[in-house]
Design a protein around this motif. Structure first.
Motif, PDB file in Angstrom:
ATOM      1  N   CYS A   1     -46.408  27.060  90.824  1.00 23.74           N
ATOM      2  CA  CYS A   1     -47.673  26.407  91.169  1.00 23.74           C
ATOM      3  C   CYS A   1     -47.534  25.788  92.561  1.00 23.74           C
ATOM      4  O   CYS A   1     -46.601  25.025  92.805  1.00 23.74           O
ATOM      5  CB  CYS A   1     -48.002  25.331  90.133  1.00 23.74           C
TER       6      CYS A   1
ATOM      7  N   ALA B   1     -62.296  26.591  90.363  1.00 28.03           N
ATOM      8  CA  ALA B   1     -62.263  26.521  88.897  1.00 28.03           C
ATOM      9  C   ALA B   1     -63.433  27.299  88.294  1.00 28.03           C
ATOM     10  O   ALA B   1     -63.263  28.039  87.315  1.00 28.03           O
ATOM     11  CB  ALA B   1     -62.297  25.065  88.451  1.00 28.03           C
TER      12      ALA B   1
ATOM     13  N   GLN C   1     -54.373  28.791  85.017  1.00 29.74           N
ATOM     14  CA  GLN C   1     -54.496  27.324  85.131  1.00 29.74           C
ATOM     15  C   GLN C   1     -53.104  26.741  84.905  1.00 29.74           C
ATOM     16  O   GLN C   1     -52.474  27.014  83.877  1.00 29.74           O
ATOM     17  CB  GLN C   1     -55.460  26.765  84.077  1.00 29.74           C
TER      18      GLN C   1
ATOM     19  N   CYS D   1     -50.357  20.598  86.110  1.00 28.38           N
ATOM     20  CA  CYS D   1     -51.342  19.821  86.885  1.00 28.38           C
ATOM     21  C   CYS D   1     -52.782  20.280  86.599  1.00 28.38           C
ATOM     22  O   CYS D   1     -53.721  19.685  87.098  1.00 28.38           O
ATOM     23  CB  CYS D   1     -51.036  19.899  88.379  1.00 28.38           C
ATOM     24  N   ARG D   2     -52.955  21.336  85.792  1.00 23.58           N
ATOM     25  CA  ARG D   2     -54.257  21.832  85.341  1.00 23.58           C
ATOM     26  C   ARG D   2     -55.124  22.388  86.485  1.00 23.58           C
ATOM     27  O   ARG D   2     -56.315  22.569  86.321  1.00 23.58           O
ATOM     28  CB  ARG D   2     -55.019  20.766  84.533  1.00 23.58           C
ATOM     29  N   SER D   3     -54.490  22.642  87.661  1.00 19.04           N
ATOM     30  CA  SER D   3     -55.253  23.249  88.766  1.00 19.04           C
ATOM     31  C   SER D   3     -55.412  24.745  88.498  1.00 19.04           C
ATOM     32  O   SER D   3     -54.503  25.387  87.980  1.00 19.04           O
ATOM     33  CB  SER D   3     -54.509  23.073  90.093  1.00 19.04           C
ATOM     34  N   TRP D   4     -56.577  25.270  88.906  1.00 19.43           N
ATOM     35  CA  TRP D   4     -56.854  26.697  88.711  1.00 19.43           C
ATOM     36  C   TRP D   4     -56.471  27.485  89.953  1.00 19.43           C
ATOM     37  O   TRP D   4     -56.711  27.040  91.074  1.00 19.43           O
ATOM     38  CB  TRP D   4     -58.338  26.904  88.452  1.00 19.43           C
TER      39      TRP D   4
ATOM     40  N   ASP E   1     -64.434  17.990  83.407  1.00 18.31           N
ATOM     41  CA  ASP E   1     -63.047  17.881  82.933  1.00 18.31           C
ATOM     42  C   ASP E   1     -63.005  17.957  81.409  1.00 18.31           C
ATOM     43  O   ASP E   1     -62.176  18.644  80.817  1.00 18.31           O
ATOM     44  CB  ASP E   1     -62.456  16.561  83.446  1.00 18.31           C
TER      45      ASP E   1
ATOM     46  N   ARG F   1     -49.479  23.670  93.839  1.00 20.15           N
ATOM     47  CA  ARG F   1     -49.999  22.305  93.860  1.00 20.15           C
ATOM     48  C   ARG F   1     -48.915  21.310  93.406  1.00 20.15           C
ATOM     49  O   ARG F   1     -48.656  20.320  94.053  1.00 20.15           O
ATOM     50  CB  ARG F   1     -51.236  22.237  92.956  1.00 20.15           C
TER      51      ARG F   1
ATOM     52  N   ASP G   1     -62.098  22.501  94.831  1.00 18.16           N
ATOM     53  CA  ASP G   1     -61.357  22.696  93.577  1.00 18.16           C
ATOM     54  C   ASP G   1     -62.267  23.168  92.451  1.00 18.16           C
ATOM     55  O   ASP G   1     -61.895  24.020  91.645  1.00 18.16           O
ATOM     56  CB  ASP G   1     -60.676  21.386  93.145  1.00 18.16           C
TER      57      ASP G   1
END
Ligand SMILES: [Zn+2]
Length: 393
Positions: free
Chosen positions: A361, A184, A374, A378-381, A155, A363, A180
């Motif tokens: 997104c 990523a 990204q 929520c910074r999810s890829w 992270d 998510r 995840d």
């Protein structure tokens, strides 16, 4: 009046009170002692709290709660509680205080260092968090219980855009075990490929992108970048094949693939090939953008009526604002004196379309006009996709 922060402290005080009560009853059972300095400290702390002096209250509570194997978890939890309330500097004090105790077992020391790293990350002190986490992992690199430390370090490197370092930490355990992280990692390789493309060589970029696909064969971005490299090299046939592969990976990305696909076919002067491909895509996933592109080609060769038929048939099956908007373009082109009515309607659909986000997104629901690999929220890829259907595309 008690504000929210004080309320949290009060809850913490109650938790500590409960602990102390438990300790006291044990002591009574063992030693039959009557008085206790711990409970006195506790009530002093509570008094500070009720007088809205949270700093002094915390100091007293921490002093009151003797550090031993019974209370270590409570100290850690108290620190975490402060961090979750946005008071990471207090959490640091509590966790550092714990770490200074020589009586900690190796397991407890690891746990406290992990929480302290979280505090530092929360405060944006990335260097200190990195040093702690690297120290933890160096001490026992293969230990399964240090997986949370690896996740934190990954992270941290992501925040610093240190993609190669993130990959190094994630290989092989996290990539193997965490979906995840696998997704990523393919994107980190895409980020590295983007850098290599400009600074090193396209060949190295291609190697990274192939590696990205071998880690996550659903990584749409890797094919998107390969298609760009093929276009730059003038390999239009290879670009088309890559874009077709991308659309097969995830039909939802068809709308963004259409323009480069058309351009590549036109570079090869192969309009028939383009029509064949579009027809096949419509039969697999009838996105309105694909149908509009087909209708525009029909318009050029067979006229407005034929194009209007293509769109009307599609709208009967799946309604779409963008389809209606294009249909009005056709009517405006053909209409005589009634043209202003269509123009007025078209202004409305135009405004509606402008105000619609194009990407979402899956998510966290974040929406916007641009495709973020990204998610900024929520910074999810790789979970942001074009919005398709009634109001999309
Ligand atoms: Zn999101």
């Amino acid at each position: 009046m008690l504000d929210l922060k004080l309320l949290v402290l009060l809850l913490a005080a109650i938790a500590i009170g409960w602990w102390l009560g438990r300790l006291e009853s044990r002591r009574h059972a063992r030693h039959q002692h009557r008085s206790s300095p711990l409970s006195r400290d506790y009530f002093v702390g509570l008094n500070y709290l009720l007088n809205e002096q949270p700093d002094r209250a915390i100091e007293t509570f921490v002093q009151a709660l003797e550090v031993n194997s019974d209370t270590i978890e409570t100290h850690i939890a108290l620190g975490n509680l402060f961090r979750s309330r946005g008071e990471a500097d207090r959490a640091v004090k509590i966790h550092q205080n714990l770490l200074a105790r020589p009586s900690l077992t190796a397991l407890q020391s690891d746990q406290v260092q992990l929480e302290l790293s979280r505090d530092f990350l929360h405060l944006g002190l990335l260097d200190r968090a990195e040093r702690l986490l690297l120290g933890l992992l160096r001490a026992s690199p293969d230990s399964a219980r240090l997986k949370p430390a690896k996740l934190l370090l990954v992270d941290l490197y992501e925040r610093e855009r240190e993609w190669a370092k993130a990959l190094e930490v994630a290989q092989p355990q996290l990539i193997h075990e965490e979906a995840d992280i696998r997704r990523a990692a393919a994107h980190w390789l895409c980020e590295l490929a983007q850098q290599d493309r400009h600074t090193a060589s396209p060949a190295l970029a291609r190697k990274r992108l192939r590696q990205a696909l071998s880690i996550d064969d659903r990584c749409v971005r890797a094919n998107w970048l390969i298609a760009e490299l093929e276009r730059e090299a003038g390999n239009y046939k290879a670009e088309i094949r890559t874009l077709q592969r991308l659309a097969r990976q995830d039909h939802d990305f068809t709308p963004i693939v259409l323009e480069p696909l058309r351009d590549a076919y036109l570079k090869l002067e192969d309009e028939k090939g383009l029509v064949r491909c579009l027809n096949q895509w419509v039969s697999e996933a009838p996105h309105i953008s694909t149908v509009i592109m087909l209708a525009r080609l029909t318009e050029q060769h067979e006229g407005i009526n034929a194009a209007a038929n293509v769109i009307s048939n599609q709208l009967a099956a799946t309604p779409s604002l963008r389809g209606v908007d294009y249909l009005m373009d056709l009517y405006i082109a053909e209409a005589g004196p009634e043209q202003q009515h269509f123009s007025l309607l078209k202004r409305h659909t135009g405004k509606l379309l402008e105000s619609r986000p194009r990407f979402r997104c899956h998510r966290c629901g974040f929406e916007g006009a641009h495709l973020h690999w990204q998610c900024p929220r929520c910074r999810s890829w790789g979970v942001t996709k074009p919005i398709t259907g009634l109001e999309g595309e």
